[in-house]
Structure formats: C-alpha cells, structure tokens
Design a protein around this motif. Structure first.
Motif, PDB file in Angstrom:
ATOM      1  N   TRP B  77       0.804  -1.224   0.000  1.00  0.00           N
ATOM      2  CA  TRP B  77       0.000   0.000   0.000  1.00  0.00           C
ATOM      3  C   TRP B  77       0.832   1.266   0.000  1.00  0.00           C
ATOM      4  CZ3 TRP B  77      -3.978  -2.488  -1.449  1.00  0.00           C
ATOM      5  CH2 TRP B  77      -4.191  -3.774  -0.958  1.00  0.00           C
ATOM      6  N   ALA B  99      -9.237   7.865  -4.674  1.00  0.00           N
ATOM      7  CA  ALA B  99      -8.310   7.383  -3.644  1.00  0.00           C
ATOM      8  C   ALA B  99      -9.025   6.885  -2.383  1.00  0.00           C
ATOM      9  CB  ALA B  99      -7.303   8.477  -3.300  1.00  0.00           C
ATOM     10  N   GLY B 100     -10.131   7.549  -2.049  1.00  0.00           N
ATOM     11  CA  GLY B 100     -10.879   7.149  -0.853  1.00  0.00           C
ATOM     12  C   GLY B 100     -11.447   5.747  -1.000  1.00  0.00           C
ATOM     13  N   LYS B 103      -8.662   3.226  -0.822  1.00  0.00           N
ATOM     14  CA  LYS B 103      -8.220   3.011   0.565  1.00  0.00           C
ATOM     15  C   LYS B 103      -9.210   2.114   1.314  1.00  0.00           C
ATOM     16  CE  LYS B 103      -6.503   5.150   4.754  1.00  0.00           C
ATOM     17  NZ  LYS B 103      -7.053   4.040   5.527  1.00  0.00           N
ATOM     18  N   ASP B 104     -10.505   2.364   1.096  1.00  0.00           N
ATOM     19  CA  ASP B 104     -11.510   1.520   1.745  1.00  0.00           C
ATOM     20  C   ASP B 104     -11.347   0.058   1.328  1.00  0.00           C
ATOM     21  OD1 ASP B 104     -12.563   3.699   2.995  1.00  0.00           O
ATOM     22  OD2 ASP B 104     -14.274   3.941   1.650  1.00  0.00           O
ATOM     23  N   ALA B 106      -8.655  -1.398   0.133  1.00  0.00           N
ATOM     24  CA  ALA B 106      -7.400  -1.928   0.672  1.00  0.00           C
ATOM     25  C   ALA B 106      -7.557  -2.255   2.159  1.00  0.00           C
ATOM     26  CB  ALA B 106      -6.275  -0.914   0.467  1.00  0.00           C
ATOM     27  N   ASP B 107      -8.208  -1.348   2.883  1.00  0.00           N
ATOM     28  CA  ASP B 107      -8.422  -1.579   4.316  1.00  0.00           C
ATOM     29  C   ASP B 107      -9.279  -2.822   4.548  1.00  0.00           C
ATOM     30  OD1 ASP B 107      -6.959   0.664   4.843  1.00  0.00           O
ATOM     31  OD2 ASP B 107      -8.659   1.941   5.385  1.00  0.00           O
ATOM     32  N   CYS B 142     -11.198  -5.656  -5.021  1.00  0.00           N
ATOM     33  CA  CYS B 142     -10.193  -4.611  -5.262  1.00  0.00           C
ATOM     34  C   CYS B 142      -9.582  -4.795  -6.657  1.00  0.00           C
ATOM     35  CB  CYS B 142      -9.130  -4.661  -4.173  1.00  0.00           C
ATOM     36  SG  CYS B 142      -8.222  -3.121  -3.956  1.00  0.00           S
TER      37      CYS B 142
END
Lengths: 149, 149
Positions: B77, B99-100, B103-104, B106-107, B142
């Motif tokens: 990441w 990007a948000g 990130k979600d 990936a999280d 993803c």
C-alpha cells in the motif's frame, strides 16, 4: 483403490519435492522467488541506507524493516526446485550443478541477515553498521556466483 | 547552513511523502508492490487450497503461511505514491482519482486477511474455511475495480 493411488501419489510427490509442491507450475516458483528477493532487497536497502548515512537513522523503522527481513529472507530458497532453471530467470545452472555450494552461499546470507535483524531490533546504529556490510557482501557473493548479469 | 538546508529538505521530503521516499524511482515502487502482492497471493493461495480441500490441512504450515501474510499484507500500500501510475503496471487510474474508495478496499482486504491470519494460527480448519472466502472476495473486489485485466 483410486483414492489410495491418489493419496499415495500426493505423498510421494510431497516427499520428493516438498517445496516445489507449493507451486502449480515452475514459472510460478520463478516469479515467487524473484518477488521475495525484490521485497527482501528493498527492506535490506532501507537498513543499508541508514547504516551508510544515506538516510536518517530511525530505530522504529529499522525494527519494522527487520521484521520484514526476518520473514522474507526464508522464502525464496524453496522455489529453486527442479524445472525452475528455465524461463524469465537470471539463475545460473550452477545453482543445480553445484547445489552444495549454492546451499552454503544461501545459508551464509541467511545467517548474516539474521545478524542484521538482531542489530536492527537492538536499537543500536553501531550494531546495524557492523552487521550490514557482511550481509551485503554475502548477498553479493551469491549473486556473483549464481546469478547472470 | 548547508547542513541545515540539507536536513530541512530531508524533513520536508519525509513529511510530504513518507512512503514514496522509500523508493529511489517510481518504477522501484511499482516493482516492489507487484512483488509483495505476488508473495501475498502465493501464501494466501496455499491457505485457500487447504480451506477448499485442494491440499491437505497442515496446521503448522497454515500457521507459517499466516506469519508471512501478517507481514506482507501491510507492504504494497505504501508503494502507490505519486508517479507510480505509469510503466509496467496494471494499476487503474481510479486508484488515484478515487483514492478514498481504493483506501476503503485496501483496508477491507487487510481486515479480512487479519481474520485469515488469526484463523490459520488457531489450528482450526473450520475457522480457516470461514475466513478464506470473505478474504478472497475482498481481494477480488479490489482487483475488479482497481486492476486492469
């Protein structure tokens, strides 16, 4: 009977090549070992940069890099099984024709990297400086002898 | 004065892009993140094979795979910094333009992988079976949204 044969085949295959069995195809093993060396080299490079003064020393980051190295340094060696001397690899044939020497070189690298890990976790920059040089030399020695330019 | 400017530049650079600073060139970041995903995928695949009955369940091996996943799942990441959208990558532009959402996703993957790690360390095949499916789905989601075919 079929079930028995299948089980027996699996057992024989697992005994014959325990590591290789982790990869469906030889090219998967090649890709995997290159990937693990890439990750290993990246994190070793971060510690070497701190040791050589090219990056500021950060004890916490050093310890985190050590954690990655401790895990990843163990990985590539199982991926040098039979049939993995072909394809997109810079591996020299000597890895298989002089397997004993290759194992010694790999063991030496792992031993030196273990010292780097301990030094990076100790929080001492001097310890890190002392450990990085010999480890880098052990990586280079293996590359010089067993990796094509 | 020069020393001060150098130190100040390093600090500013470190604050501006803490992750990117780990890589000398964007292509190094691309290579590193692909490598860490390759290692991650290989070890997740070994656990998935046990969970799906394609490989015999081995609690010790499962736990060792969990150790690798716990370390490696954190790595890629930081390597999606600026300028790493070019070159030999299948990364979609949406990684940066949304990007948000990235990130979600990936999280979510990391949270599901943490459950896989805990299950693999627990020694329970049932726990592993329960955890592998949602984790695989989070990886796939993803990939579907942020990776080119």
């Amino acid at each position: 009977m079929n079930k028995f044969i299948t089980l027996a085949s699996v057992l024989v295959a697992a005994l014959a090549m325990p590591a290789q069995a982790q990869f469906a195809k030889p090219e998967d093993a090649v890709k995997y070992r290159k990937a693990s060396f890439t990750v290993l080299g990246s994190h070793f490079g971060r510690l070497a940069a701190m040791a050589n003064g090219r990056a500021p020393y950060d004890a916490k980051a050093a310890s985190e890099n050590a954690d990655v190295i401790a895990t990843v340094a163990k990985l590539p060696w199982a991926a040098f099984g039979e049939g993995t001397d072909k394809g997109e690899t810079r591996a020299k044939h000597e890895i298989w024709t002089e397997a004993g020497k290759f194992k010694d070189a790999a063991d030496k690298s792992q031993a030196e990297l273990a010292k780097v890990v301990a030094a990076a976790r100790s929080g001492s920059l001097d310890a890190l400086k002392a450990a990085v040089g010999p480890a880098g030399a052990s990586c280079k020695a293996c590359h010089d002898n067993f990796r094509k330019d």
